[in-house]
Design an enzyme around this catalytic site. Structure first.
Site, short mmCIF file in Angstrom:
data_model
loop_
_atom_site.label_atom_id
_atom_site.label_comp_id
_atom_site.label_asym_id
_atom_site.label_seq_id
_atom_site.Cartn_x
_atom_site.Cartn_y
_atom_site.Cartn_z
N ARG A 1 0.86 -1.18 0.00
CA ARG A 1 0.00 0.00 0.00
C ARG A 1 0.90 1.23 0.00
NH1 ARG A 1 -3.86 -2.25 -1.32
NH2 ARG A 1 -5.91 -2.42 -0.34
N GLU B 1 -2.14 8.13 -3.79
CA GLU B 1 -2.52 7.78 -5.16
C GLU B 1 -4.00 8.13 -5.41
OE1 GLU B 1 -1.60 3.50 -4.70
OE2 GLU B 1 -3.73 3.09 -4.93
N HIS C 1 -1.44 0.65 -9.57
CA HIS C 1 -2.19 -0.21 -8.64
C HIS C 1 -2.97 -1.30 -9.39
CE1 HIS C 1 -4.09 -0.23 -4.36
NE2 HIS C 1 -4.09 -1.46 -4.89
#
Ligand code: DGY
Length: 330
Positions: free
Chosen positions: A241, A270, A288
């Site tokens: 993460r 993000e 991602h």
């Protein structure tokens, strides 16, 4: 006639999978895939007994307090740092996630990103696309070997172990790991995996892969001080993460070549990136997508729907995060 429970599907997702919810519930969906602000999320949740959410929706105490009728929030993600579990527990709200179905797909990607980083694939492709390739030379984009190297894994859960399997069994890598708890000997043995301190992991790994869940405890687990302990030839891959790595410190270390390179699929804040990450050459950047295959994204959506249907129809949800709140109040 009793009214059917209402649910929110907070993001656009496979239509046929959303249709499974329509069999049981009145569904408000979001085919335009608008990302809701907190105020909008609170508003769209009004009157809803459950919600299908993704990592983009933050379910916190304020959202729950504004929607006391909410009974289940079903995340289409294995990570659930977007959900305040204590707040859910306090209100008896079930949270669910999507473990297992994405393990192998995410491990494939983590391994690929680590290899692309070690072998400088993005950097060399950009060079080629810029038209700068004019001749072969002995030291052009020399990277570091993956086979036979030491693979360091921070966070040895399901995905960490799946990456370790790829490294040990497919590439003859020596596997070292650090985790909150040590694996059982019968889990370590087939991988030849060795449990080490975080310091030894940092000092020894040739390729360090981060798979640790995000929490207050893992915030900036890798910052300037940790990067400084790594080998100058080492690579760092983050598929965990954003926030596990201090991205500003990492960008500075990449520019200074404190470590050789990094592969990043997740970022602090993000979809915005630290601007320096866009200008340092020795980093592979992806948006991602570690779990992004059609089959796996469908399996994740199906599992989130299975959880929501079970939670609101009195059946046992397959993958609850906080099963202590079960059975849910009617
Ligand atoms: C997860 O499942 O937690 C991923 O990060 C979302 O794709």
């Amino acid at each position: 006639m009793t009214r059917r429970p209402a649910v929110l599907v907070a993001r656009a997702v496979f239509g046929d999978i959303v249709d499974r919810l329509r069999v049981h519930f009145d569904v408000e969906d979001n085919p335009a895939d608008r990302i809701f602000s907190k105020a909008e999320l609170i508003e769209h949740l009004q009157g809803k007994a459950g919600a299908f959410i993704t990592g983009s929706e933050r379910i916190d105490a304020e959202v729950l307090a504004a929607n006391p009728q909410l009974r289940a929030v079903c995340n289409m993600a294995v990570g659930y740092n977007n959900i305040d579990i204590d707040a859910c527990n306090a209100r008896g709200v079930l949270a669910t996630n999507t473990p297992d179905v994405l393990t192998e797909t995410t491990a494939d990607f983590g391994f690929a990103l680590m290899m692309a980083t070690a072998r400088r694939m993005a950097e060399s492709e950009h060079f080629l696309r810029r038209g700068e390739w004019t001749r072969w030379s002995y030291d052009m984009f020399t990277g570091s070997d993956v086979h036979g190297a030491t693979l360091g894994i921070l966070g040895m859960g399901r995905i960490g172990q799946a990456i370790a399997r790829r490294g040990a069994l497919g590439f003859g890598m020596k596997v070292i790991y650090h985790n909150r708890s040590r694996l059982a000997p019968e889990q370590e043995a087939p991988l030849g995996a060795r449990y080490v301190s975080k310091e030894e992991l940092l000092r020894t790994a040739d390729h360090l892969v981060l798979v640790v869940p995000y929490s207050a405890a893992s915030h900036h687990a890798i910052g300037a001080a940790e990067i400084a302990q790594m080998k100058p030839t080492a690579t760092l891959t983050n598929i965990a993460r954003g926030g596990v790595v201090d991205d500003a410190a990492l960008a500075a270390a990449l520019r200074a070549r404190t470590i050789a390179a990094a592969g990043l699929d997740v970022f602090e804040g993000e979809p915005k990136l630290h601007p320096d990450l866009l200008t340092v050459p020795n980093v592979v950047l992806t948006p991602h997508i570690a779990s992004a295959t059609v089959a796996t994204r469908r399996a994740m959506a199906d599992l989130a729907v299975d959880n929501l249907i079970a939670a609101l129809t009195g059946a046992a949800p397959p993958t609850p995060v906080n099963p202590q709140v079960l059975p849910l109040k009617a």
